[in-house]
Design an enzyme around this catalytic site. Structure first.
Site, PDB file in Angstrom:
ATOM      1  N   CYS A  98      -5.678  26.398 -23.429  1.00  0.00           N
ATOM      2  CA  CYS A  98      -5.649  25.096 -22.725  1.00  0.00           C
ATOM      3  C   CYS A  98      -4.286  24.409 -22.833  1.00  0.00           C
ATOM      4  O   CYS A  98      -3.962  23.541 -22.026  1.00  0.00           O
ATOM      5  CB  CYS A  98      -6.729  24.171 -23.269  1.00  0.00           C
ATOM      6  SG  CYS A  98      -8.377  24.853 -23.050  1.00  0.00           S
ATOM      7  N   HIS A 110      -5.424  17.309 -20.625  1.00  0.00           N
ATOM      8  CA  HIS A 110      -6.251  18.492 -20.387  1.00  0.00           C
ATOM      9  C   HIS A 110      -7.699  18.073 -20.118  1.00  0.00           C
ATOM     10  O   HIS A 110      -8.225  17.162 -20.754  1.00  0.00           O
ATOM     11  CB  HIS A 110      -6.187  19.437 -21.589  1.00  0.00           C
ATOM     12  CG  HIS A 110      -7.062  20.634 -21.375  1.00  0.00           C
ATOM     13  ND1 HIS A 110      -6.857  21.478 -20.324  1.00  0.00           N
ATOM     14  CD2 HIS A 110      -8.167  21.068 -22.025  1.00  0.00           C
ATOM     15  CE1 HIS A 110      -7.794  22.416 -20.347  1.00  0.00           C
ATOM     16  NE2 HIS A 110      -8.594  22.193 -21.368  1.00  0.00           N
ATOM     17  N   ASN A 147     -13.339  23.144 -16.606  1.00  0.00           N
ATOM     18  CA  ASN A 147     -12.152  23.378 -17.436  1.00  0.00           C
ATOM     19  C   ASN A 147     -11.473  24.660 -16.956  1.00  0.00           C
ATOM     20  O   ASN A 147     -11.999  25.755 -17.166  1.00  0.00           O
ATOM     21  CB  ASN A 147     -12.593  23.500 -18.897  1.00  0.00           C
ATOM     22  CG  ASN A 147     -11.436  23.762 -19.848  1.00  0.00           C
ATOM     23  OD1 ASN A 147     -10.293  23.919 -19.428  1.00  0.00           O
ATOM     24  ND2 ASN A 147     -11.736  23.814 -21.131  1.00  0.00           N
TER      25      ASN A 147
END
Ligand code: UT7
Length: 357
Positions: free
Chosen positions: A112, A280, A310
């Site tokens: 991420c 994020h 995500n």
């Protein structure tokens, strides 16, 4: 002296999978997913499409937006945790697919935080005179991690009429805590070296907490095993991710703001001066936690997780691209990119949009 973002682009596959689609193949609901994560739908790539394919599409768009031809790119940095193959990474595929010539091409595995690390690396390369133009791209195809059978895939991607076997439903339900949050997508940025001290990338603060390594990982398949992948591992499902959602959640809410404060201090700016925190997107409640800590207007910490889930290394460039397209990034805007994810890698980077294009 920092690099400026000369162009951005994104690409997501056409297949839209809603929470209602997921509720047909596992014990979940739109209500649970929406209230616990903010995700409403995500995209999944077709079989045979890899992270490099998404990365190439997003990069074409970023290069077009920047008005930069393939021969002008001096270095490419690709970030993904879902490479097309176990080895090598996707950098060579992206370099070849875009016709960039035999330039340096880096692969990053910071999950991420992959794009954030890529941005910092590309900026460092440009400011240390390794080139004038860098391409940074984050891309993921998480579809391959889904534990779903062919019947389950048909049920989520088809017309909604298909029934799946009971054992498939039970198996899918066992992995519901992580399987509902991920989606596929790619985002890219073209960076150009700048001689202006007060715009472009101003500072970064990157960190790693290896003690949190096991909070999210794929425990099987790797060089510790003989062979590195076996039918026993597949049988035991150790090729699938394991995730301590609560542990990640608590760290993300603490460490992203901590990194944002650190980078602001490093650059000698006040947090109030930041126009946008591009954070994020792992869970909308994490984004909300960041807003609360900074007591910021929610508009300043935007969210797009509802449409994509995500997308790991794809998240930051996709969100930034959408904000730019929406006119939310103005000349002189001060942007803080922040990320936290597997590794655990996290950090923040400050960027000042040039006053004039
Ligand atoms: O970027 C990659 C890193 N990942 C993250 O940063 C993830 C961060 N963490 C999270 O986003 C959240 O922790 C999750 C969304 C993963 C989970 O949310 P939570 O509020 O922490 O839920 P939980 O794990 O505490 O589970 C609560 C309940 C459990 O049921 P019981 O034991 O209370 O009966 C779960 O079994 O919710 C159940 N549950 C679900 N129910 C319906 C877990 N997943 C689902 C689901 N649908 N998809």
């Amino acid at each position: 002296m920092g690099s400026v973002i000369a162009g951005t682009g994104m690409y997501v596959p056409d297949n839209v999978v809603t929470n209602h689609d997921l509720a047909r193949i596992m014990d979940t609901s739109d209500e649970w997913i929406t209230t616990r994560t903010g995700v409403k739908e995500r995209r999944f790539a077709d079989r045979g499409v890899g992270a490099s394919d998404l990365a190439i599409e997003a990069s074409h768009r970023a290069l077009d937006a920047a008005g930069v031809g393939p021969s002008e790119v001096d270095v490419v940095v690709t970030a993904t945790m879902t490479p097309d193959y176990m080895a090598p990474g996707i950098a060579g595929l992206v370099q070849e697919g875009l016709g960039l010539g035999h330039i340096a091409a880096f692969d990053l595995r910071q999950q991420c935080s992959g794009f954030l690390y890529g941005l910092d690396l590309a900026d460092s390369l440009l400011t240390s005179a390794r080139g004038e133009v860098a391409l940074v791209v984050g891309a993921e195809v998480h579809a391959g991690f889904q534990p779903w059978s062919e019947a389950s895939w048909q049920a989520v991607l088809g017309d909604g009429g298909s029934e799946i076997p009971r054992e498939d439903y039970e198996r899918n339900s066992r992995y519901r805590s992580w399987s509902v949050i991920f989606g596929d997508g790619a985002g890219a940025m073209v960076l150009r070296k700048s001689d202006n001290d007060v715009e472009g990338v101003l500072a970064s603060s990157l960190h790693t907490d290896g003690a949190s390594f096991e909070l999210i990982m794929v425990p099987g398949v790797g060089s510790k095993s003989r062979p590195y992948v076996s039918s026993e591992q597949i049988e035991a499902d150790t090729h699938l991710p394991v995730m301590d959602g609560g542990g990640l959640y608590r760290r993300a809410v603490r460490l992203m703001p901590e990194a944002a404060r650190a980078v602001a201090t490093k650059a000698g700016i006040s947090l109030e001066d930041i126009d946008l925190i591009v954070a994020h997107q792992a869970n909308d409640r994490i984004t909300e936690g960041v807003r609360r800590q900074f007591k910021m207007d929610p508009q300043k910490v935007p969210s797009n997780i509802g449409g994509y889930g995500n997308t790991t290394a794809g998240t930051l460039p996709i969100l930034f691209h959408e904000l730019r397209e929406a006119g939310r990034v103005n000349p002189g805007s001060l942007i803080c990119f922040a990320a936290f994810g597997a590794g655990a890698h996290y950090g923040a980077l400050l960027y000042r949009e040039p006053a004039s294009p």
